[in-house]
Design a protein around this motif. Structure first.
Motif, PDB file in Angstrom:
ATOM      1  N   ARG A 296       0.102   5.615   4.093  1.00 60.02           N
ATOM      2  CA  ARG A 296       1.258   5.709   3.194  1.00 60.02           C
ATOM      3  C   ARG A 296       1.239   4.672   2.080  1.00 60.02           C
ATOM      4  O   ARG A 296       1.947   4.818   1.088  1.00 60.02           O
ATOM      5  N   ILE A 297       0.464   3.603   2.256  1.00 63.05           N
ATOM      6  CA  ILE A 297       0.538   2.495   1.298  1.00 63.05           C
ATOM      7  C   ILE A 297      -0.830   2.206   0.700  1.00 63.05           C
ATOM      8  O   ILE A 297      -1.850   2.688   1.181  1.00 63.05           O
ATOM      9  N   ASP A 298      -0.833   1.398  -0.357  1.00 62.32           N
ATOM     10  CA  ASP A 298      -2.096   0.905  -0.899  1.00 62.32           C
ATOM     11  C   ASP A 298      -2.164  -0.602  -0.690  1.00 62.32           C
ATOM     12  O   ASP A 298      -1.234  -1.222  -0.175  1.00 62.32           O
ATOM     13  N   ARG A 299      -3.257  -1.196  -1.092  1.00 61.80           N
ATOM     14  CA  ARG A 299      -3.498  -2.622  -0.814  1.00 61.80           C
ATOM     15  C   ARG A 299      -2.463  -3.534  -1.464  1.00 61.80           C
ATOM     16  O   ARG A 299      -2.191  -4.630  -0.987  1.00 61.80           O
ATOM     17  N   ASP A 300      -1.863  -3.074  -2.569  1.00 60.52           N
ATOM     18  CA  ASP A 300      -0.901  -3.902  -3.299  1.00 60.52           C
ATOM     19  C   ASP A 300       0.544  -3.630  -2.896  1.00 60.52           C
ATOM     20  O   ASP A 300       1.473  -4.069  -3.571  1.00 60.52           O
ATOM     21  N   SER A 301       0.740  -2.906  -1.807  1.00 58.78           N
ATOM     22  CA  SER A 301       2.097  -2.587  -1.359  1.00 58.78           C
ATOM     23  C   SER A 301       2.831  -3.845  -0.903  1.00 58.78           C
ATOM     24  O   SER A 301       2.237  -4.914  -0.740  1.00 58.78           O
ATOM     25  N   HIS A 302       4.128  -3.694  -0.684  1.00 62.28           N
ATOM     26  CA  HIS A 302       4.966  -4.828  -0.287  1.00 62.28           C
ATOM     27  C   HIS A 302       4.378  -5.533   0.935  1.00 62.28           C
ATOM     28  O   HIS A 302       3.896  -4.895   1.873  1.00 62.28           O
ATOM     29  N   TRP A 303       4.429  -6.857   0.895  1.00 63.33           N
ATOM     30  CA  TRP A 303       3.791  -7.670   1.932  1.00 63.33           C
ATOM     31  C   TRP A 303       4.325  -7.363   3.331  1.00 63.33           C
ATOM     32  O   TRP A 303       3.615  -7.529   4.329  1.00 63.33           O
ATOM     33  N   ASP A 304       5.573  -6.910   3.431  1.00 68.04           N
ATOM     34  CA  ASP A 304       6.157  -6.596   4.737  1.00 68.04           C
ATOM     35  C   ASP A 304       5.316  -5.581   5.504  1.00 68.04           C
ATOM     36  O   ASP A 304       5.202  -5.652   6.733  1.00 68.04           O
ATOM     37  N   PHE A 305       4.736  -4.625   4.789  1.00 70.62           N
ATOM     38  CA  PHE A 305       3.912  -3.612   5.460  1.00 70.62           C
ATOM     39  C   PHE A 305       2.677  -4.246   6.093  1.00 70.62           C
ATOM     40  O   PHE A 305       2.273  -3.892   7.200  1.00 70.62           O
ATOM     41  N   HIS A 306       2.078  -5.184   5.378  1.00 71.43           N
ATOM     42  CA  HIS A 306       0.874  -5.843   5.895  1.00 71.43           C
ATOM     43  C   HIS A 306       1.216  -6.734   7.092  1.00 71.43           C
ATOM     44  O   HIS A 306       0.460  -6.798   8.064  1.00 71.43           O
ATOM     45  N   ILE A 307       2.368  -7.410   7.013  1.00 72.25           N
ATOM     46  CA  ILE A 307       2.811  -8.226   8.148  1.00 72.25           C
ATOM     47  C   ILE A 307       3.054  -7.334   9.363  1.00 72.25           C
ATOM     48  O   ILE A 307       2.650  -7.663  10.485  1.00 72.25           O
TER      49      ILE A 307
END
Length: 381
Positions: A296-307
């Motif tokens: 659903r996201i790309d590498r530059d998506s909101h940091w919350d997704f990566h966390i």
């Protein structure tokens, strides 16, 4: 352990004595003491009306059994429960002390007087000790509480000679290691094989146990391994490696979710190594959740997704992830209480039990108390 707590009032000379003794021995100087924090602070408030000195209050915790034993076998004509410490009382406290003497508060008309620099020098070192104690507690599975003399460094010539011999041995081993690297890496084609090699052939018992003792919270320290084991992994598997099959596998690795790749991919190897040693591989259900988010996201998506993906990879629950993100928002929005929320977040990652939470709160408060004193002493009028 049952304890008895005293509060003492200290000046520069007292602090200098404590500093020389790791804050584990009180001087015989008829130091003012009380059983209650509010009483020693009243003493301090009264005292600064009659002196320009900076005064520090501190907490002294003693084991009840040792305290009672020593007091019972050493009579003291001065039976007062406040005022100046007699020699017997001082010896009693020193005999039964269970940890460092801990800084509580600071009082004075002018914190920028002639004693400021000396006091700050002493207290800043203590501040760094308690910060390190707190981090170590959270970053270890054994929940180590480092002892008062942890930073002591022996200066004996014999020790120095032993260190020289160790250094010579390391240099010889390094030369031998360099000769063997090409042979080792030529046979390792995947990240998984590299980790198996480390576990089965490379790690000694101490290194294995050290990695096993690292908590999940430690895995969220961004730069903790760059100059330590991370450098070793780079030198072993990446810098001299001409095995293109392995390097391509490392470059395109998708075995588990990793967000800290390191400088050249050593973070992937280190993370998988920690997971295997600690039996912490991501559950199948969480792997699916991570994949759904990635789609659903790309590498530059909101940091919350990566966390969230990282937390899922370490098998945190949705409730734990929500708590973590709330604390992250508080950290972002409130600089004044940043460290409070930061350490709460680390405690969440460390998954403390009830007893460990109590220890954590005590260690955290010890650190915040002395941090507050240091900050007040640094403030300009």
């Amino acid at each position: 352990m049952k304890t008895v707590t005293f509060y003492v009032l200290l000046g520069l000379k007292d602090l200098e004595f404590l500093d020389k003794n790791n804050f584990t021995v009180l001087p015989f100087n008829e130091i003012l003491f009380t059983f209650k924090k509010e009483d020693i602070e009243k003493y301090a408030e009264t005292s600064i009306k009659h002196t320009d000195n900076i005064l520090i209050t501190a907490r002294v915790e003693c084991g009840m059994d040792r305290f009672t034993e020593y007091r019972g076998s050493h009579s003291d004509e001065n039976s007062a429960e406040f005022g100046g410490l007699s020699e017997i009382k001082t010896n009693t406290l020193n005999h039964s002390l269970i940890d460092k003497i801990k800084i509580e508060n600071v009082f004075g008309k002018n914190f920028q007087n002639a004693d400021n620099e000396k006091i700050l020098s002493i207290l800043e070192f203590e501040e760094s000790f308690f910060c390190f104690r707190l981090r170590t507690f959270l970053n270890t599975n054994s929940k180590d509480v480092i002892p008062a003399d942890y930073f002591d460094k022996p200066t004996d010539n014999v020790i120095n000679e032993e260190n020289d011999k160790k250094l010579e041995k390391i240099v010889k081993e390094q030369r031998s290691f360099e000769n063997e690297v090409n042979e080792i890496t030529s046979k390792i084609n995947t990240v998984e094989e590299a980790v198996d090699f480390l576990i089965n052939e490379d790690l000694n018992k101490n290194d294995f146990e050290e990695i096993k003792n690292k908590s999940v919270a430690n895995q969220f320290e961004e730069t903790v391994e760059h100059f330590g084991y991370g450098m070793y992994l780079r030198n072993l598997f990446i810098y001299p490696n001409e095995n293109k099959v392995f390097l391509e596998n490392l470059k395109n690795y998708e075995g588990h979710y990793v967000d800290n790749f390191g400088e050249f991919g050593e973070g992937i190897i280190g993370d998988l190594l920690w997971r295997k040693i600690n039996n912490f591989e991501t559950t199948e259900q969480n792997c699916k959740k991570i994949k759904e988010i990635q789609e659903r996201i790309d590498r530059d998506s909101h940091w919350d997704f990566h966390i969230k993906m990282k937390l899922l990879s370490y098998n945190f629950t949705e409730d734990e992830i929500e708590q973590h993100l709330k604390l992250q928002k508080k950290m972002d929005d409130n600089n004044d209480n940043f460290e409070e929320y930061y350490f709460q977040q680390k405690a969440l990652l460390a998954r403390l039990n009830k007893e460990e939470k109590e220890t954590f709160e005590n260690i955290k408060q010890d650190y915040f108390n002395i941090q507050n004193v240091v900050e007040r002493l640094k403030q300009k009028p």
